[in-house]
Motif scaffolding. Sequence first.
Motif, PDB file in Angstrom:
ATOM      1  N   TYR A 127      49.758 -52.091 -67.657  1.00 12.78           N
ATOM      2  CA  TYR A 127      49.303 -50.897 -68.378  1.00 12.78           C
ATOM      3  C   TYR A 127      48.601 -51.278 -69.674  1.00 12.78           C
ATOM      4  N   VAL A 128      49.138 -52.272 -70.373  1.00 16.01           N
ATOM      5  CA  VAL A 128      48.533 -52.714 -71.630  1.00 16.01           C
ATOM      6  C   VAL A 128      47.135 -53.285 -71.377  1.00 16.01           C
ATOM      7  N   VAL A 129      46.989 -54.093 -70.337  1.00 13.81           N
ATOM      8  CA  VAL A 129      45.686 -54.672 -70.007  1.00 13.81           C
ATOM      9  C   VAL A 129      44.694 -53.571 -69.631  1.00 13.81           C
ATOM     10  N   THR A 130      45.147 -52.595 -68.842  1.00 13.90           N
ATOM     11  CA  THR A 130      44.274 -51.497 -68.436  1.00 13.90           C
ATOM     12  C   THR A 130      43.814 -50.691 -69.643  1.00 13.90           C
ATOM     13  N   VAL A 131      44.749 -50.265 -70.469  1.00 13.73           N
ATOM     14  CA  VAL A 131      44.410 -49.455 -71.639  1.00 13.73           C
ATOM     15  C   VAL A 131      43.610 -50.282 -72.652  1.00 13.73           C
ATOM     16  N   GLY A 132      44.012 -51.526 -72.863  1.00 17.49           N
ATOM     17  CA  GLY A 132      43.284 -52.394 -73.789  1.00 17.49           C
ATOM     18  C   GLY A 132      41.855 -52.637 -73.334  1.00 17.49           C
ATOM     19  N   GLY A 133      41.667 -52.876 -72.052  1.00 20.60           N
ATOM     20  CA  GLY A 133      40.317 -53.063 -71.517  1.00 20.60           C
ATOM     21  C   GLY A 133      39.482 -51.809 -71.666  1.00 20.60           C
ATOM     22  N   GLY A 134      40.090 -50.656 -71.417  1.00 21.33           N
ATOM     23  CA  GLY A 134      39.381 -49.388 -71.590  1.00 21.33           C
ATOM     24  C   GLY A 134      38.997 -49.157 -73.040  1.00 21.33           C
ATOM     25  N   ALA A 135      39.910 -49.461 -73.967  1.00 22.76           N
ATOM     26  CA  ALA A 135      39.623 -49.299 -75.398  1.00 22.76           C
ATOM     27  C   ALA A 135      38.505 -50.248 -75.823  1.00 22.76           C
ATOM     28  N   LEU A 136      38.536 -51.484 -75.326  1.00 20.97           N
ATOM     29  CA  LEU A 136      37.482 -52.443 -75.653  1.00 20.97           C
ATOM     30  C   LEU A 136      36.135 -51.942 -75.138  1.00 20.97           C
ATOM     31  N   MET A 137      36.124 -51.392 -73.939  1.00 24.36           N
ATOM     32  CA  MET A 137      34.893 -50.819 -73.393  1.00 24.36           C
ATOM     33  C   MET A 137      34.386 -49.686 -74.272  1.00 24.36           C
ATOM     34  N   LEU A 138      35.281 -48.811 -74.709  1.00 20.64           N
ATOM     35  CA  LEU A 138      34.900 -47.677 -75.545  1.00 20.64           C
ATOM     36  C   LEU A 138      34.298 -48.164 -76.866  1.00 20.64           C
ATOM     37  N   PHE A 139      34.984 -49.089 -77.541  1.00 20.24           N
ATOM     38  CA  PHE A 139      34.479 -49.605 -78.810  1.00 20.24           C
ATOM     39  C   PHE A 139      33.149 -50.334 -78.626  1.00 20.24           C
ATOM     40  N   ALA A 140      33.020 -51.093 -77.538  1.00 17.98           N
ATOM     41  CA  ALA A 140      31.763 -51.801 -77.281  1.00 17.98           C
ATOM     42  C   ALA A 140      30.642 -50.803 -77.010  1.00 17.98           C
ATOM     43  N   ALA A 141      30.926 -49.759 -76.245  1.00 16.89           N
ATOM     44  CA  ALA A 141      29.903 -48.742 -75.955  1.00 16.89           C
ATOM     45  C   ALA A 141      29.480 -48.031 -77.236  1.00 16.89           C
ATOM     46  N   LEU A 142      30.437 -47.681 -78.090  1.00 19.10           N
ATOM     47  CA  LEU A 142      30.103 -47.040 -79.360  1.00 19.10           C
ATOM     48  C   LEU A 142      29.273 -47.976 -80.238  1.00 19.10           C
ATOM     49  N   GLY A 143      29.620 -49.245 -80.252  1.00 20.08           N
ATOM     50  CA  GLY A 143      28.852 -50.229 -81.008  1.00 20.08           C
ATOM     51  C   GLY A 143      27.437 -50.376 -80.471  1.00 20.08           C
ATOM     52  N   LEU A 144      27.302 -50.381 -79.153  1.00 19.03           N
ATOM     53  CA  LEU A 144      25.973 -50.482 -78.543  1.00 19.03           C
ATOM     54  C   LEU A 144      25.119 -49.270 -78.888  1.00 19.03           C
ATOM     55  N   VAL A 145      25.710 -48.083 -78.838  1.00 22.08           N
ATOM     56  CA  VAL A 145      24.983 -46.865 -79.202  1.00 22.08           C
ATOM     57  C   VAL A 145      24.516 -46.957 -80.645  1.00 22.08           C
ATOM     58  N   ASP A 146      25.369 -47.453 -81.528  1.00 19.56           N
ATOM     59  CA  ASP A 146      25.011 -47.601 -82.938  1.00 19.56           C
ATOM     60  C   ASP A 146      23.878 -48.611 -83.117  1.00 19.56           C
ATOM     61  N   VAL A 147      23.975 -49.758 -82.456  1.00 22.89           N
ATOM     62  CA  VAL A 147      22.941 -50.789 -82.567  1.00 22.89           C
ATOM     63  C   VAL A 147      21.616 -50.264 -82.028  1.00 22.89           C
ATOM     64  N   LEU A 148      21.637 -49.644 -80.857  1.00 30.02           N
ATOM     65  CA  LEU A 148      20.400 -49.126 -80.274  1.00 30.02           C
ATOM     66  C   LEU A 148      19.822 -47.995 -81.128  1.00 30.02           C
ATOM     67  N   GLY A 149      20.688 -47.157 -81.679  1.00 29.93           N
ATOM     68  CA  GLY A 149      20.230 -46.085 -82.565  1.00 29.93           C
ATOM     69  C   GLY A 149      19.575 -46.643 -83.814  1.00 29.93           C
ATOM     70  N   SER A 150      20.153 -47.695 -84.387  1.00 34.08           N
ATOM     71  CA  SER A 150      19.575 -48.330 -85.577  1.00 34.08           C
ATOM     72  C   SER A 150      18.208 -48.920 -85.266  1.00 34.08           C
ATOM     73  N   GLN A 151      18.090 -49.552 -84.113  1.00 37.55           N
ATOM     74  CA  GLN A 151      16.806 -50.137 -83.732  1.00 37.55           C
ATOM     75  C   GLN A 151      15.755 -49.049 -83.525  1.00 37.55           C
ATOM     76  N   LEU A 152      16.141 -47.951 -82.913  1.00 40.79           N
ATOM     77  CA  LEU A 152      15.218 -46.841 -82.677  1.00 40.79           C
ATOM     78  C   LEU A 152      14.773 -46.225 -84.005  1.00 40.79           C
ATOM     79  N   ARG A 153      15.706 -46.030 -84.938  1.00 45.43           N
ATOM     80  CA  ARG A 153      15.356 -45.470 -86.247  1.00 45.43           C
ATOM     81  C   ARG A 153      14.424 -46.410 -87.006  1.00 45.43           C
ATOM     82  N   ALA A 154      14.669 -47.711 -86.908  1.00 42.99           N
ATOM     83  CA  ALA A 154      13.808 -48.683 -87.581  1.00 42.99           C
ATOM     84  C   ALA A 154      12.387 -48.638 -87.012  1.00 42.99           C
ATOM     85  N   ARG A 155      12.239 -48.502 -85.730  1.00 42.13           N
ATOM     86  CA  ARG A 155      10.902 -48.407 -85.110  1.00 42.13           C
ATOM     87  C   ARG A 155      10.193 -47.136 -85.548  1.00 42.13           C
TER      88      ARG A 155
END
Length: 174
Positions: A127-155
Motif C-alpha cells: 500500500y505504501v509503494v502504491t500510494v507513494g508512487g501515485g504521490a510521486l506521479m502527482l508531484f512530477a505531473a504538477l512540476g511538469l505543468v509548471d515547467v511547461l507553463g514557464s517555458q510557454l510564458r517566456a516564449r
Amino acid sequence: MKRLLLGVALLVFGGLLAFGGGRMVYRARASEHWPVARGSVLSSKVETLRSRRAVSFRPHVRYSYTVGAEGYTSETIAFGALDTGNVQEANDYVRRFPAGAPVELRYSPEDPSLACIECGQAGMADYVVTVGGGALMLFAALGLVDVLGSQLRARRRQRTLAPRGEAPHQATRG
C-alpha cells in the motif's frame, strides 16, 4: 531542459512504483475468490536477507499442485511482503508448512501457474509503494505543468518584446 527530463523521469518512476504496488494489492484481493486446489509442500526454509543497514528474514515455501492434467510449482506464500526482522517469527511461519505436508492453495483461473497459500493478504509495504508512487506521479505531473507553463510564458514574452518584422534575439552565453 534538465528540469523537464527530471520531471518525466520522476513521472515514469512513480508510475512504475504505483503499478507494481497496485498489482500486488489487486492480486491479493482477487486471490480471495480464486478456485481452491490441494498441493504438497516441496521445501520450506527461512532465507536471510542482508543489506548494509539491516538483516531480515523471509519465509520461503515451495509447493506443487495440479490443475486439470497440468502440474505446477509455486513459491508464492502471499502477495504481500512477508519479510521480518525477527528470525523466530519467520521460523514460526515456516513450521506451518513443513516439507511433505499437504497444503490448500488458490490459483488464478486465467493463469493456473499463479497461486498463493495465504491469499487475500496485501502487506502494508504494498500500500505504501502504491500510494507513494501515485504521490510521486502527482508531484512530477504538477512540476511538469509548471515547467511547461514557464517555458510557454517566456516564449510569449519574447514575442511581445520583439519589434514587428524581426525575429527575437537569442541570448548567447560566452
